[in-house]
Write an enzyme that holds these catalytic residues in place. Structure first.
Site, PDB file in Angstrom:
ATOM      1  N   LYS A  80       0.853  -1.282  -0.046  1.00 16.67           N
ATOM      2  CA  LYS A  80       0.090   0.205   0.037  1.00 16.67           C
ATOM      3  C   LYS A  80       0.796   1.275  -0.017  1.00 16.67           C
ATOM      4  O   LYS A  80       1.931   1.086   0.811  1.00 16.67           O
ATOM      5  CB  LYS A  80      -0.865  -0.068   1.358  1.00 16.67           C
ATOM      6  CG  LYS A  80      -1.869   0.992   1.418  1.00 16.67           C
ATOM      7  CD  LYS A  80      -2.783   0.866   2.651  1.00 16.67           C
ATOM      8  CE  LYS A  80      -4.029   1.708   2.636  1.00 16.67           C
ATOM      9  NZ  LYS A  80      -4.715   1.563   3.706  1.00 16.67           N
ATOM     10  N   SER A 155      -9.912   1.380   2.742  1.00 14.56           N
ATOM     11  CA  SER A 155      -8.945   2.036   1.790  1.00 14.56           C
ATOM     12  C   SER A 155      -7.784   1.342   1.141  1.00 14.56           C
ATOM     13  O   SER A 155      -7.255   1.890   0.108  1.00 14.56           O
ATOM     14  CB  SER A 155      -8.254   3.037   2.771  1.00 14.56           C
ATOM     15  OG  SER A 155      -7.442   2.637   3.485  1.00 14.56           O
ATOM     16  N   SER A 179     -10.109  -0.950   6.839  1.00  9.18           N
ATOM     17  CA  SER A 179      -9.386  -0.845   5.466  1.00  9.18           C
ATOM     18  C   SER A 179      -8.578  -2.021   5.241  1.00  9.18           C
ATOM     19  O   SER A 179      -8.178  -1.934   3.870  1.00  9.18           O
ATOM     20  CB  SER A 179      -8.610   0.522   5.543  1.00  9.18           C
ATOM     21  OG  SER A 179      -9.355   1.500   5.288  1.00  9.18           O
TER      22      SER A 179
HETATM   23  N1  GLN Z   1     -13.431   3.137   5.725  1.00 14.55           N
HETATM   24  C1  GLN Z   1     -13.011   3.836   7.512  1.00 14.55           C
HETATM   25  C2  GLN Z   1     -12.599   5.323   6.953  1.00 14.55           C
HETATM   26  O1  GLN Z   1     -13.206   5.768   5.769  1.00 14.55           O
HETATM   27  C3  GLN Z   1     -11.856   3.251   7.538  1.00 14.55           C
HETATM   28  C4  GLN Z   1     -10.487   3.611   6.870  1.00 14.55           C
HETATM   29  C5  GLN Z   1      -9.353   2.800   7.463  1.00 14.55           C
HETATM   30  O2  GLN Z   1      -9.409   1.791   7.936  1.00 14.55           O
HETATM   31  N2  GLN Z   1      -8.017   3.229   6.948  1.00 14.55           N
HETATM   32  O3  GLN Z   1     -12.059   5.918   7.786  1.00 14.55           O
END
Ligand code: GLN
Length: 489
Positions: A80, A155, A179
């Site tokens: 990532k 994400s 994420s």
């Molecule tokens: N979907 C969640 C957010 O938008 C989690 C994102 C994440 O785990 N980085 O914050």
């Protein structure tokens, strides 16, 4: 050679048997990534030249030292784009870091390299890891390999899609509120969020520092154990890492059912969840029951507040963490400005996307004097109650089974203009982060349209080894990883 279905373990044995060289592997992955990126958009950066140089060096090391090779020697891997990589552009999915070439490696990156892995690319993600669909990336959305009109989740969507489609044998993502697990569920792979403090956050670009955690995203449980073993452990550069010893996770993937005790929530918790997701979850619970694994009903009365708590804590921490992007030291700087103040404003206005701005505004508000007690402090108190619920449940069982998401992968564009419904889709993943627990997302079959459904196993703090045993048991008995045979790109 068809590399599209290879995981870490297969690659290790091919290299050991000298059936392929590291250089050949790296070339094959880069060619595949370049060919399919036009369709999937998984990669933000492919560092062809440096990867090939490292591959050549690794081949020489392997040649000289045939038996003493390191745990990941010769493994090509893409990660990532949130982990800083020395001399390789690191964008975090944002325009504001679009030109940032870090002078150092994150600890996760250092450990991957020290174990012998070759990093050949940086994977797409929602900007600053804020999102559940990958649509918040400055570099455009990633496509789900099971259905190109759908989101791979987010994400870490680039990582999940790349692993599922065989553009990398495995990946490392991050999970602040889901994420790793949610994109893993949407793309039919294994994704693990370890306990908070298990893996160093040094050099992992900060979103919400009390929640962020790195973790493996893989084609099976064994690969997940191999990768976790290589990157976990105390780091003097991150004071929140624990010195709890790192077990040999690969010894824990025997899948012994006698080690497992399961907790489940009352069925009415799942009102409103997609019926196909619910029946997949029920099938998983039934599978454990069929093997006479004890199943106990547990209560987590405060998790209904988790989404609200998360969106106060995560935005507050983000507003503070993102103050550093001011156009002065590194990253993007607006081209036209009259004075310093205007430079700050224009840089941030032009450099951040809408969702990031929305969260900075929310977080700044929640932290502002006069509101701090009502919002941030209150959220922190409820966070403790949520953690206590879990600790109480874990006095009775060692694994909690839950769905990962209320629905399957949604269509690109479907939720992007409705942030609230996007936020609510994190309802089952967020409580785990708030409590700092480890959890692993596993495939649980597909819906009528062929889209993957996920299930998660949640464990006690620093009990990743038990979780891997549970996941290995489930993987063997359900043959859930056959799902990846359905991806043919
Ligand atoms: N979907 C969640 C957010 O938008 C989690 C994102 C994440 O785990 N980085 O914050």
């Amino acid at each position: 050679m068809d590399i599209s279905k290879l995981g870490i373990f297969e690659i290790k044995s091919l290299l050991l048997k000298r059936e392929v060289s590291c250089t050949e592997l790296v070339k094959a992955y880069i060619e595949r990534a370049e060919r399919l990126n036009g369709i999937l958009n998984c990669f933000i950066t492919i560092n062809r030249e440096s990867a090939l140089i490292e591959a050549k060096q690794t081949d020489e090391i392997i040649q000289k030292n045939p038996d003493g090779i390191r745990p990941l020697d010769g493994l090509p891997i893409a990660i990532k784009d949130i982990f800083v990589t020395r001399n390789i552009r690191t964008t975090c999915g944002s325009k504001i870091l679009g030109n940032f070439v870090p002078p150092f490696d994150a600890t996760v990156v250092r450990r991957l390299r020290d174990a012998g892995a070759i990093i050949f690319g940086k994977l797409n993600m929602d900007e600053f890891a804020m999102g559940s669909s990958n649509e918040n990336s400055y570099f455009g959305p990633v496509k789900n390999p099971f259905d190109l009109s759908r989101s791979p989740g987010g994400s870490s969507g680039g990582s999940a899609a790349a692993v599922a489609a065989g553009l990398t044998p495995a990946s490392v993502g991050t999970d602040t509120g889901g994420s790793i697990r949610q994109p893993a569920a949407f793309c039919g792979i294994v994704g693990m969020k370890p306990s908070y403090g298990r893996i160093s956050r040094y050099g992992m670009i900060a979103f919400s520092s009390s929640l962020d955690q790195a973790g493996p995203m893989c084609r099976n449980v064994r690969d997940c154990a191999i990768l976790l073993e290589s990157i976990a452990g105390n780091d003097p550069k991150d004071s929140t890492t624990m010195s709890t010893p790192v077990p040999h996770y690969t010894e824990w993937i025997v899948g012994d059912p006698s080690e497992i005790t399961v907790g489940i929530l009352r069925p009415d918790t799942y009102e409103g969840v997609n019926p196909e997701v619910l029946s997949a979850y029920q099938n998983v619970v039934n599978l454990f029951a069929k093997h006479n694994i004890p199943i106990t009903e547990i209560e987590l009365p405060h998790i209904k507040y988790a989404v609200a708590v998360y969106y106060l804590i995560a935005t507050s921490e983000a507003s503070s963490n993102l103050a550093r992007y001011d156009g002065v030291r590194y990253g993007f700087r607006s081209g036209e400005f009259g004075n310093l103040r205007e430079m700050y404003i224009k840089t941030r206005m032009e450099g951040f996307g809408d969702e990031v701005k929305r969260r900075i505004i929310l977080g700044t508000f929640a932290l502002s004097s006069g509101y701090y007690d009502a919002f941030f402090r209150k959220a922190s108190q409820v966070r403790r109650l949520i953690a206590n619920d879990f600790y109480k449940a874990f006095s009775k069982v060692n694994t909690i089974i839950m769905p990962v998401t209320p629905d399957v992968a949604f269509r690109l564009g479907e939720k992007v203009s409705d942030p609230l419904s996007m936020y609510l889709s994190d309802i089952f993943t967020i409580p785990v982060n708030l409590a700092g627990l480890p959890a692993i997302s596993m495939p649980a079959g597909r819906n009528r349209e062929g889209l993957p459904i996920g299930v998660q196993f949640i464990g006690k703090p620093f009990d990743e080894h038990t979780l891997l045993n549970t996941a290995a048991f489930y993987e063997r008995e359900s043959m859930c990883m056959n799902i990846l045979n359905e991806v043919n790109l």
